[in-house]
Design an enzyme around this catalytic site. Structure first.
Site, short mmCIF file in Angstrom:
data_model
loop_
_atom_site.label_atom_id
_atom_site.label_comp_id
_atom_site.label_asym_id
_atom_site.label_seq_id
_atom_site.Cartn_x
_atom_site.Cartn_y
_atom_site.Cartn_z
N LYS A 165 0.84 -1.19 0.00
CA LYS A 165 0.00 0.00 0.00
C LYS A 165 0.88 1.24 0.00
CE LYS A 165 -3.74 2.45 2.24
NZ LYS A 165 -4.65 2.57 3.38
N ASP B 5 -7.31 3.90 -4.10
CA ASP B 5 -8.17 4.77 -3.29
C ASP B 5 -7.67 6.20 -3.40
OD1 ASP B 5 -6.14 5.37 -1.41
OD2 ASP B 5 -6.99 4.12 0.16
N GLY B 6 -8.48 7.11 -2.91
CA GLY B 6 -8.09 8.52 -2.88
C GLY B 6 -8.92 9.38 -3.81
N GLY B 7 -9.58 10.35 -3.24
CA GLY B 7 -10.33 11.33 -4.03
C GLY B 7 -11.64 10.82 -4.59
N HIS C 97 -2.58 7.57 1.22
CA HIS C 97 -3.00 7.53 2.62
C HIS C 97 -3.84 8.76 2.99
CE1 HIS C 97 -0.37 4.10 3.12
NE2 HIS C 97 0.59 4.80 2.57
N ARG D 41 -2.87 12.73 4.22
CA ARG D 41 -2.77 13.36 5.54
C ARG D 41 -1.36 13.27 6.10
NH1 ARG D 41 -5.37 8.60 6.14
NH2 ARG D 41 -4.39 7.15 7.56
N GLY E 226 -13.88 5.67 1.18
CA GLY E 226 -13.88 5.89 2.62
C GLY E 226 -14.82 7.00 3.02
N ARG E 227 -14.45 8.22 2.70
CA ARG E 227 -15.22 9.38 3.15
C ARG E 227 -16.67 9.36 2.69
NH1 ARG E 227 -10.42 13.35 1.92
NH2 ARG E 227 -9.18 12.94 3.76
#
Length: 138
Positions: free
Chosen positions: A45, A107-109, A69, A72, A130-131
């Site tokens: 990852k 993942d991401g965005g 990640h 952050r 996630g969010r």
């Protein structure tokens, strides 16, 4: 010396003992050991460049997880969607050379369903969110 004074430091010495039991030096050669000990597939990852993808693949990694990640940790990292194409190209090249393709997780965005489709169209095999899920739960 006092009982709490171990090796010239305050405290019980537990932290020093725990630290002495850990190997904090990672190397790609340790991937096979981790797989053998766990009996499970091992993914890398945080793969954010072509060169790391190649190193991971050559180490025998079972899959790549393109992730910054949540940015952050490093707020100046590129967006994962910007990196995905070069990672996919490297995985495809490795497959042509070695006959083995590792899956690519991403993942991401991800804020909308269309973001998932974009990542899949660029070559991701699986897209994590996630969010949006957390926002939906209120």
């Amino acid at each position: 010396p006092k009982k709490s004074d171990v090796k010239g430091q305050k405290g019980s010495g537990l932290a020093e003992f725990v630290k002495s039991c850990q190997d904090n030096e990672f190397s790609w050669e340790k991937i096979s050991y981790i797989r053998e000990q766990s009996g499970m597939p091992v993914f890398a990852k945080g793969v954010m460049c072509r060169e790391d993808a190649r190193l991971a693949l050559e180490s025998g990694i079972d899959g790549l997880y393109v992730s910054n990640h949540g940015a952050r940790q490093l707020d100046t990292t590129p967006a994962t969607i910007e990196i995905l194409k070069e990672i996919v190209e490297e995985v495809d090249q490795f497959e042509r050379e070695q006959g083995r393709r590792a899956p690519i997780w991403f993942d991401g965005g991800i804020r909308h369903g269309s973001d998932i489709l974009k990542a899949l169209a660029l070559g991701a095999d699986l897209v994590w969110i996630g969010r949006p899920v957390l926002w939906a739960l209120g």
